[in-house]
Design an enzyme around this catalytic site. Structure first.
Site, PDB file in Angstrom:
ATOM      1  N   TYR A 216     112.954  40.730  -7.593  1.00 24.12           N
ATOM      2  CA  TYR A 216     113.200  41.780  -8.344  1.00 24.12           C
ATOM      3  C   TYR A 216     112.190  43.136  -8.513  1.00 24.12           C
ATOM      4  O   TYR A 216     111.077  43.003  -8.053  1.00 24.12           O
ATOM      5  CB  TYR A 216     113.823  41.754  -9.899  1.00 24.12           C
ATOM      6  CG  TYR A 216     112.792  40.943 -10.966  1.00 24.12           C
ATOM      7  CD1 TYR A 216     111.648  40.704 -10.796  1.00 24.12           C
ATOM      8  CD2 TYR A 216     113.592  40.318 -11.971  1.00 24.12           C
ATOM      9  CE1 TYR A 216     110.801  40.019 -12.018  1.00 24.12           C
ATOM     10  CE2 TYR A 216     112.779  39.399 -13.054  1.00 24.12           C
ATOM     11  CZ  TYR A 216     111.399  39.335 -12.890  1.00 24.12           C
ATOM     12  OH  TYR A 216     110.600  38.858 -13.788  1.00 24.12           O
ATOM     13  N   GLU A 217     112.802  44.442  -8.898  1.00 25.20           N
ATOM     14  CA  GLU A 217     112.114  45.479  -8.761  1.00 25.20           C
ATOM     15  C   GLU A 217     111.688  45.957  -7.486  1.00 25.20           C
ATOM     16  O   GLU A 217     110.405  46.360  -7.328  1.00 25.20           O
ATOM     17  CB  GLU A 217     110.893  45.502  -9.937  1.00 25.20           C
ATOM     18  CG  GLU A 217     111.820  45.422 -11.307  1.00 25.20           C
ATOM     19  CD  GLU A 217     110.964  46.169 -12.592  1.00 25.20           C
ATOM     20  OE1 GLU A 217     110.233  46.633 -12.365  1.00 25.20           O
ATOM     21  OE2 GLU A 217     111.292  45.559 -13.448  1.00 25.20           O
ATOM     22  N   GLY A 218     112.470  45.437  -6.606  1.00 22.03           N
ATOM     23  CA  GLY A 218     112.016  45.551  -5.092  1.00 22.03           C
ATOM     24  C   GLY A 218     111.646  44.333  -4.449  1.00 22.03           C
ATOM     25  O   GLY A 218     110.456  43.641  -4.993  1.00 22.03           O
TER      26      GLY A 218
ATOM     27  N   GLY B 259     107.276  50.043 -13.347  1.00 23.73           N
ATOM     28  CA  GLY B 259     107.838  48.593 -13.387  1.00 23.73           C
ATOM     29  C   GLY B 259     107.221  47.547 -12.546  1.00 23.73           C
ATOM     30  O   GLY B 259     106.907  46.694 -12.809  1.00 23.73           O
ATOM     31  N   ARG B 260     106.999  48.043 -11.363  1.00 19.32           N
ATOM     32  CA  ARG B 260     106.347  47.060 -10.481  1.00 19.32           C
ATOM     33  C   ARG B 260     104.831  46.683 -11.013  1.00 19.32           C
ATOM     34  O   ARG B 260     104.306  45.309 -10.711  1.00 19.32           O
ATOM     35  CB  ARG B 260     106.294  47.650  -8.857  1.00 19.32           C
ATOM     36  CG  ARG B 260     107.551  47.475  -8.258  1.00 19.32           C
ATOM     37  CD  ARG B 260     107.583  48.563  -7.179  1.00 19.32           C
ATOM     38  NE  ARG B 260     109.063  48.619  -6.629  1.00 19.32           N
ATOM     39  CZ  ARG B 260     109.681  49.615  -5.893  1.00 19.32           C
ATOM     40  NH1 ARG B 260     108.901  50.431  -5.651  1.00 19.32           N
ATOM     41  NH2 ARG B 260     111.082  49.448  -5.950  1.00 19.32           N
TER      42      ARG B 260
END
Ligand code: CAA
Length: 380
Positions: free
Chosen positions: A362-364, A242-243
């Site tokens: 988002y996504e970390g 995803g990142r």
């Protein structure tokens, strides 16, 4: 080392660029103003194969590689980061998660519809008390023979109100820590599954972000993804991919702002010449270009690692960390180059600046990316 794109990659990139300009651009300001989800455009992106880019054609996907994925993400994000986050979550969190960790029945039932855009997917990990600290899940899944009972709350869920399929991470045994976590497939409309109000956001306002509530939601055991206790690893591996998508989104936001700023600087005159002829502006243009190219190399390297079957935990974290920083810094510069016009919606750069911020969250968050990178370096 060959940095040239193949003819196929160029075709895919150009198709995404055409779609972004002809279909996404016309309504993007209005969707941002009104927080309108691009329902029809998502269907069209499904028809173009953008909702299941890397999914095997036998499940309805486009069977393309991760390089194609980041090229598409960059082009969509130059114009509309709200549309591109829907694409990113559907592709690299939901489709990838199901294709890699799901069983054949789950793939036939859900992946085939998600990959074509018939269904939209959401990935539900974050909670009021567990954003970055993902092992501290408070949502519980209690085993009850042939089903689980799910209780809890998920926050900031992209496509939360519009999705059909939700991958929900929940704790099944709190004594087992990260090994007591599982991932489940939930469908909209399951009794006890409530969708809370839509968030009123700073950026990516055309995407649909909600809190979700689970009150004794009965989920059949066959909807658990993978072996018992595999949910945390599922979430981490899925987020690594995803990142790459969010890094490409950040790259697109930065590149979109750069292209607008460069064009504007060649048209706008001040002190008797186009403003690009003033060093104050020319140096900004050079800095933007160098950083965007550096971000592009990191994004491509992460996608290449994925395509090669290499571990991409660190390369995806590096790409996201750097590209999101570049997006934030240089969208601010693009507004500055536009002067007063940069503060006005019709020039687009203020929206890109607002959209850039979420790529550092988002996504970390950026801090989480540094944890992922440093832990891997230290353990080597
Ligand atoms: N691949 C496989 N396994 C992994 C892994 C990976 N990438 N990362 C960790 N694990 C495993 C570890 O090996 C460990 O296993 P063992 O116990 O068997 O050794 C286990 O998972 C626990 O790992 P850690 O001890 O490293 O876990 P931690 O609690 O210290 O957390 C973290 C690590 C990196 C901080 C993690 O919690 C994290 O990534 N947090 C951020 C979460 C995040 O990105 N949230 C975003 C929400 S989703 C979203 O935004 C979607 C959207 O809508 C756009």
């Amino acid at each position: 080392m060959d940095f040239t794109l193949t003819e196929e990659h160029k075709l895919v990139r150009d198709a995404a660029r055409d779609f972004a300009i002809t279909e996404l651009l016309p309504g993007v300001i209005e969707r941002d103003n009104k927080q309108t989800f691009p329902q029809e455009l998502v269907k069209k992106m499904g028809q173009l194969g953008f909702m299941g880019i890397m999914v095997d054609p036998k499940y309805g996907g486009s069977g393309m590689d991760a390089i194609s994925y980041v090229l598409i993400m960059e082009e969509l994000s130059k114009i509309d980061a709200s549309a591109s986050v829907i694409v990113s979550v559907n592709n690299s969190l939901v489709c990838y998660g199901l294709e890699t960790f799901g069983n054949e029945d789950q793939k036939q039932k859900y992946l085939t519809k998600l990959a074509t855009g018939e269904f939209v997917g959401a990935f539900c990990l974050s909670e009021p008390e567990a954003g970055s600290d993902a092992t501290s899940q408070r949502t519980t899944a209690e085993e009850k023979g042939d089903h689980y009972l799910i209780n809890g709350t998920k926050n900031w869920i992209t496509s939360g109100g519009r999705a059909d399929v939700y991958l929900v991470i929940a704790q099944t045994d709190k004594h087992k820590g990260s090994h007591g976590i599982n991932a489940f497939i939930l469908e909209k409309g399951m009794p006890g599954f409530d969708i809370g109000p839509k968030e009123d956001k700073l950026g990516i306002r055309g995407s649909d972000t909600h809190t979700l509530q689970f009150n004794d939601v009965k989920v059949p055991k066959e909807n658990r993804i993978g072996e018992d206790g595999a949910g945390f690893r599922f979430a981490m591996k899925t987020l690594s991919g995803g990142r790459i998508g969010i890094a490409a989104q950040a790259l697109g936001i930065a590149a979109g702002a750069y292209e607008l700023a460069l064009k504007y600087s060649k048209e706008r005159k001040a002190f008797g010449t186009e403003i690009c002829n003033h060093q104050a502006i020319a140096f900004k243009i050079a800095d933007m270009y160098v950083d965007i190219e550096a971000a592009r190399h990191l994004v491509m390297k992460a996608a290449w690692d994925k395509d090669q079957g290499n571990n991409y935990d660190v390369s995806s974290a590096m790409a996201k960390l750097f590209a999101s920083k570049v997006a934030m810094e240089h969208t601010v510069e693009a507004v500055q180059i536009h002067g007063g016009n940069g503060f006005v919606k019709e020039y687009h750069v203020e929206r890109l600046m607002r959209d850039a911020k979420i790529t550092q969250i988002y996504e970390g968050t950026s801090e989480i990316q540094k944890i992922v990178i440093s832990r891997n370096l230290i353990k080597e």
